[in-house]
Design an enzyme around this catalytic site. Sequence first.
Site, PDB file in Angstrom:
ATOM      1  N   ASN A   1     136.366  16.231  27.681  1.00 44.55           N
ATOM      2  CA  ASN A   1     135.300  16.408  28.680  1.00 44.55           C
ATOM      3  C   ASN A   1     135.628  17.674  29.446  1.00 44.55           C
ATOM      4  OD1 ASN A   1     133.473  16.283  30.752  1.00 44.55           O
ATOM      5  ND2 ASN A   1     134.479  14.590  31.817  1.00 44.55           N
ATOM      6  N   TRP A   2     134.910  18.736  29.122  1.00 42.05           N
ATOM      7  CA  TRP A   2     135.226  20.030  29.729  1.00 42.05           C
ATOM      8  C   TRP A   2     134.769  20.139  31.181  1.00 42.05           C
ATOM      9  CZ3 TRP A   2     133.767  24.196  25.498  1.00 42.05           C
ATOM     10  CH2 TRP A   2     134.769  24.205  24.530  1.00 42.05           C
ATOM     11  N   LYS A   3     133.874  19.236  31.600  1.00 40.90           N
ATOM     12  CA  LYS A   3     133.296  19.359  32.952  1.00 40.90           C
ATOM     13  C   LYS A   3     132.653  20.747  33.083  1.00 40.90           C
ATOM     14  CE  LYS A   3     136.705  16.057  34.313  1.00 40.90           C
ATOM     15  NZ  LYS A   3     137.474  15.407  35.352  1.00 40.90           N
TER      16      LYS A   3
ATOM     17  N   HIS B   1     129.800   9.322  34.458  1.00 39.95           N
ATOM     18  CA  HIS B   1     131.144   9.775  34.839  1.00 39.95           C
ATOM     19  C   HIS B   1     131.314   9.625  36.352  1.00 39.95           C
ATOM     20  CE1 HIS B   1     134.518  12.427  35.618  1.00 39.95           C
ATOM     21  NE2 HIS B   1     134.864  12.217  34.361  1.00 39.95           N
TER      22      HIS B   1
ATOM     23  N   GLU C   1     132.503  11.492  38.523  1.00 43.79           N
ATOM     24  CA  GLU C   1     132.093  12.658  39.324  1.00 43.79           C
ATOM     25  C   GLU C   1     130.588  12.664  39.540  1.00 43.79           C
ATOM     26  OE1 GLU C   1     134.132  15.562  36.942  1.00 43.79           O
ATOM     27  OE2 GLU C   1     136.035  14.707  37.628  1.00 43.79           O
TER      28      GLU C   1
ATOM     29  N   GLU D   1     137.871   4.784  33.248  1.00 44.11           N
ATOM     30  CA  GLU D   1     138.480   5.923  33.935  1.00 44.11           C
ATOM     31  C   GLU D   1     138.745   5.563  35.391  1.00 44.11           C
ATOM     32  OE1 GLU D   1     137.692   9.787  31.715  1.00 44.11           O
ATOM     33  OE2 GLU D   1     136.102   9.559  33.168  1.00 44.11           O
TER      34      GLU D   1
ATOM     35  N   GLY E   1     142.176  13.840  37.070  1.00 43.37           N
ATOM     36  CA  GLY E   1     142.525  15.167  37.577  1.00 43.37           C
ATOM     37  C   GLY E   1     143.667  15.159  38.576  1.00 43.37           C
TER      38      GLY E   1
ATOM     39  N   SER F   1     143.920  11.809  33.409  1.00 47.37           N
ATOM     40  CA  SER F   1     145.175  12.549  33.223  1.00 47.37           C
ATOM     41  C   SER F   1     145.874  12.236  31.902  1.00 47.37           C
ATOM     42  CB  SER F   1     146.124  12.308  34.406  1.00 47.37           C
ATOM     43  OG  SER F   1     145.535  12.771  35.611  1.00 47.37           O
TER      44      SER F   1
ATOM     45  N   GLY G   1     140.080  15.173  30.190  1.00 42.25           N
ATOM     46  CA  GLY G   1     139.499  16.278  30.963  1.00 42.25           C
ATOM     47  C   GLY G   1     140.348  17.524  30.848  1.00 42.25           C
ATOM     48  N   GLY G   2     141.221  17.730  31.824  1.00 43.80           N
ATOM     49  CA  GLY G   2     142.023  18.966  31.913  1.00 43.80           C
ATOM     50  C   GLY G   2     142.701  19.365  30.609  1.00 43.80           C
TER      51      GLY G   2
HETATM   52  P1  PGA Z   1     141.413  14.378  33.472  1.00 41.91           P
HETATM   53  O1  PGA Z   1     139.853  14.016  33.442  1.00 41.91           O
HETATM   54  O2  PGA Z   1     141.946  14.151  32.086  1.00 41.91           O
HETATM   55  O3  PGA Z   1     141.474  15.829  33.882  1.00 41.91           O
HETATM   56  O4  PGA Z   1     142.062  13.479  34.470  1.00 41.91           O
HETATM   57  C1  PGA Z   1     139.364  12.895  32.748  1.00 41.91           C
HETATM   58  C2  PGA Z   1     137.869  12.769  32.954  1.00 41.91           C
HETATM   59  O5  PGA Z   1     137.400  12.971  34.082  1.00 41.91           O
HETATM   60  O6  PGA Z   1     137.111  12.461  32.005  1.00 41.91           O
END
Ligand code: PGA
Length: 254
Positions: A9-11, A95, A97, A167, A173, A213, A234-235
């Site tokens: 997930n690149w956001k 998600h 966010e 999640e 993050g 994470s 994500g990251g």
């Molecule tokens: P993260 O993000 O791996 O950077 O914690 C996961 C996500 O929000 O899907």
Amino acid sequence: MRTPVIAGNWKMFKTVEETVRFFDELKPLVADVDHCEIVIGVPFPSLTAASEAVRGSRIKIAAQNLHWEDEGAFTGEVSGRMIRGAGADYVIIGHSERRQYFGETDKTVNERIRAAFRSELTAIVCVGETLQEREAEKTEDVLKTQFAGGLAGLTAADLSRIIVAYEPVWAIGTGRTATPRMAADAHRFIRSQAAELFGSAAAEALRILYGGSVKPESVASLMEREDIDGGLVGGASLKADSFARIVRYNQAES
Ligand code: PGA
């Protein structure tokens, strides 16, 4: 047997040019992988370039959201038809966010899932508790409400077109991964909810990914757990090398 899924997930990261470069790097690193589905969720402007870049490989593309209507006067929105037309096969829905910053609710998650189905997109539906909710021992209540609300009125056949991502918001993050045991407990609970609502066969077939994470160093211990069927990353999905190491979780690190 549930086929594992490793999804990135690149956001809100990467231009079209950076997207093309990423896939040039990633493709050779995962060319021989056949133990899992590989998906990357890219920003809307990169959907077409990403879909073209992965053609002929096993990598699939996801969008990170969609509107619940197929078209209409909704300035700034993007529909499932457009996403499908741009070459994506999956879409991330709900998600944290989006729940936190853009007012996403279980009701709109439900409408978006239905829209995804109309456009033949597989829905990756996110659920998870905040730190306060976990500390107040409300994790199961939150998961139950989000799962039942987001999937309200759907059928067991619909469930086969859904992937759930657990999640925990406090792990996203932050570098703070849930322990494999915490994640496995939550996954088992989600599967029990799926069994109650959709029957045990549909629940057994449901893929439940862990997100928060996930790193090359932590992925194997998560994937060992029976109810963890993959990751939403994500990251660590922003660099081809680290994402490829996560995809290859079943091989010893050299
Ligand atoms: P993260 O993000 O791996 O950077 O914690 C996961 C996500 O929000 O899907």
